[in-house]
Design a protein around this motif. Structure first.
Motif, PDB file in Angstrom:
ATOM      1  N   THR A  73       0.852  -1.285  -0.022  1.00 17.77           N
ATOM      2  CA  THR A  73      -0.025  -0.093   0.138  1.00 17.77           C
ATOM      3  C   THR A  73       0.895   1.272  -0.022  1.00 17.77           C
ATOM      4  O   THR A  73       0.494   2.128  -0.369  1.00 17.77           O
ATOM      5  N   ALA A  74       2.243   0.999   0.418  1.00 21.11           N
ATOM      6  CA  ALA A  74       2.996   2.269   0.544  1.00 21.11           C
ATOM      7  C   ALA A  74       4.847   1.897   0.580  1.00 21.11           C
ATOM      8  O   ALA A  74       4.821   0.546   1.055  1.00 21.11           O
ATOM      9  N   LEU A  75       5.501   2.634  -0.016  1.00 23.25           N
ATOM     10  CA  LEU A  75       6.701   2.393   0.141  1.00 23.25           C
ATOM     11  C   LEU A  75       7.601   3.593   0.130  1.00 23.25           C
ATOM     12  O   LEU A  75       7.066   4.695   0.106  1.00 23.25           O
ATOM     13  N   TYR A  76       8.812   3.473   0.460  1.00 26.45           N
ATOM     14  CA  TYR A  76       9.777   4.709   0.296  1.00 26.45           C
ATOM     15  C   TYR A  76      10.850   4.582  -0.867  1.00 26.45           C
ATOM     16  O   TYR A  76      11.133   3.530  -1.302  1.00 26.45           O
ATOM     17  N   LEU A  77      11.025   5.833  -1.479  1.00 28.41           N
ATOM     18  CA  LEU A  77      11.846   5.907  -2.666  1.00 28.41           C
ATOM     19  C   LEU A  77      12.863   6.841  -2.181  1.00 28.41           C
ATOM     20  O   LEU A  77      12.619   7.793  -1.712  1.00 28.41           O
ATOM     21  N   PHE A  78      13.974   6.271  -2.399  1.00 24.01           N
ATOM     22  CA  PHE A  78      15.232   7.324  -2.146  1.00 24.01           C
ATOM     23  C   PHE A  78      16.242   7.770  -3.450  1.00 24.01           C
ATOM     24  O   PHE A  78      16.449   7.063  -4.111  1.00 24.01           O
ATOM     25  N   PRO A  79      15.965   9.049  -3.799  1.00 26.18           N
ATOM     26  CA  PRO A  79      16.643   9.538  -4.876  1.00 26.18           C
ATOM     27  C   PRO A  79      18.112   9.665  -4.691  1.00 26.18           C
ATOM     28  O   PRO A  79      18.633   9.707  -3.540  1.00 26.18           O
ATOM     29  N   PHE A  80      18.716  10.091  -5.835  1.00 24.03           N
ATOM     30  CA  PHE A  80      20.032  10.475  -5.527  1.00 24.03           C
ATOM     31  C   PHE A  80      20.291  11.730  -6.042  1.00 24.03           C
ATOM     32  O   PHE A  80      19.528  12.106  -6.891  1.00 24.03           O
ATOM     33  N   GLY A  81      21.357  12.377  -5.421  1.00 27.24           N
ATOM     34  CA  GLY A  81      22.052  13.711  -5.760  1.00 27.24           C
ATOM     35  C   GLY A  81      22.920  13.577  -6.978  1.00 27.24           C
ATOM     36  O   GLY A  81      23.390  12.839  -7.334  1.00 27.24           O
ATOM     37  N   PRO A  82      23.408  14.877  -7.432  1.00 28.15           N
ATOM     38  CA  PRO A  82      23.893  15.219  -8.619  1.00 28.15           C
ATOM     39  C   PRO A  82      25.360  14.471  -8.582  1.00 28.15           C
ATOM     40  O   PRO A  82      25.966  13.859  -9.369  1.00 28.15           O
ATOM     41  N   ALA A  83      25.933  14.256  -7.257  1.00 33.07           N
ATOM     42  CA  ALA A  83      27.324  13.404  -7.034  1.00 33.07           C
ATOM     43  C   ALA A  83      27.093  12.035  -6.947  1.00 33.07           C
ATOM     44  O   ALA A  83      28.141  11.426  -6.740  1.00 33.07           O
ATOM     45  N   GLY A  84      25.763  11.409  -6.770  1.00 36.00           N
ATOM     46  CA  GLY A  84      25.194  10.189  -6.522  1.00 36.00           C
ATOM     47  C   GLY A  84      25.256   9.598  -5.346  1.00 36.00           C
ATOM     48  O   GLY A  84      24.809   8.461  -5.066  1.00 36.00           O
ATOM     49  N   GLY A  85      25.173  10.523  -4.467  1.00 35.58           N
ATOM     50  CA  GLY A  85      24.785  10.347  -3.066  1.00 35.58           C
ATOM     51  C   GLY A  85      23.363  10.061  -3.024  1.00 35.58           C
ATOM     52  O   GLY A  85      22.640  10.764  -3.607  1.00 35.58           O
ATOM     53  N   THR A  86      23.112   9.249  -1.717  1.00 35.51           N
ATOM     54  CA  THR A  86      21.459   8.957  -1.604  1.00 35.51           C
ATOM     55  C   THR A  86      20.873  10.227  -0.739  1.00 35.51           C
ATOM     56  O   THR A  86      21.401  10.653   0.126  1.00 35.51           O
ATOM     57  N   LYS A  87      19.835  10.792  -1.348  1.00 33.92           N
ATOM     58  CA  LYS A  87      19.150  11.640  -0.393  1.00 33.92           C
ATOM     59  C   LYS A  87      18.120  11.191   0.321  1.00 33.92           C
ATOM     60  O   LYS A  87      17.628  10.076   0.056  1.00 33.92           O
ATOM     61  N   PRO A  88      17.536  11.819   1.062  1.00 30.38           N
ATOM     62  CA  PRO A  88      16.487  11.416   2.198  1.00 30.38           C
ATOM     63  C   PRO A  88      15.238  10.608   1.437  1.00 30.38           C
ATOM     64  O   PRO A  88      14.716  11.238   0.248  1.00 30.38           O
TER      65      PRO A  88
END
Length: 211
Positions: A133-148
């Motif tokens: 029903t729900a999940l979390y998605l973690f995007p990446f920043g310009p340098a490749g690091g994981t964002k919240p």
């Protein structure tokens, strides 16, 4: 709770691929600590580790696990088959299955022909659904690091289709792109848990594991 030792005279044997199911316990030759499979996908194994100082599995406290961000240990199936030593089976309990969701894939979306920088994503062929029903998605920043991570919910309140997931992931990722971003294709891969919900990270058409 102490981990049972192999019986005397037991011959250690390499892992057979057919044994790599949730609950399988194995170890690597360079490390005596047992490892327990939580998720098995076509080419990825996500697992827990026995912590001697706790005398238990790292994720044994399910209530504590639900309050944290958890990144599973992960490796490829060929690595475990080539190097792993099979110890025993310790099946996941119903509560563990409900939390870790071994039925969900490591790779949710993988498309080398699309790009996060596009104005919109194109529906993928042969899409499936994730029964969450729900999940979390973690995007990446310009340098490749994981964002919240960002929590996303199923439009129908029951499951999230592949294309719904891709569309929502695109909306999450485009906020973190720049001309310095160098990821080829799009991909959505499991990372672990966030507050008791399945967590996936966004990346290119090749996962971080396989790069």
């Amino acid at each position: 709770m102490s981990l049972p030792e192999p019986e005397q005279g037991t011959t250690l044997r390499l892992v057979d691929e057919s044994q790599l199911e949730p609950g399988a316990v194995f170890r690597f030759p360079h490390d005596e600590r047992p490892l327990r499979v939580l998720v098995r996908d076509a080419d990825a194994v996500m697992y827990d580790c026995w912590w001697p100082h706790l005398d238990g599995w790292a994720l044994a406290d399910l209530e504590a696990t639900k309050r944290q961000r958890i990144s599973y240990y992960v490796t490829t199936v060929p690595t475990v088959v080539d190097k792993g030593i099979y110890l025993r089976s310790d099946p996941l309990s119903d509560d563990e299955r409900a939390l870790h969701r071994p039925d969900l894939p490591f790779t949710a979306v993988q498309d080398p022909d699309q790009h996060w920088s596009a104005s919109a994503v194109t529906p993928v062929q042969g899409g499936s659904r994730l029964l969450v029903t729900a999940l979390y998605l973690f995007p990446f920043g310009p340098a490749g690091g994981t964002k919240p991570g960002l929590r996303v919910a199923a439009d129908n309140g029951s499951f999230i289709t592949t294309n719904e997931l891709l569309r929502k992931a695109h909306a999450v990722q485009t906020k973190h792109l720049s001309t310095a971003t160098t990821v080829d294709g799009v991909g959505i891969y499991r990372s672990g848990l966030q507050r008791g919900l399945p967590a996936f990270y966004l990346w290119g058409a090749e996962s971080r594991l396989h790069q």
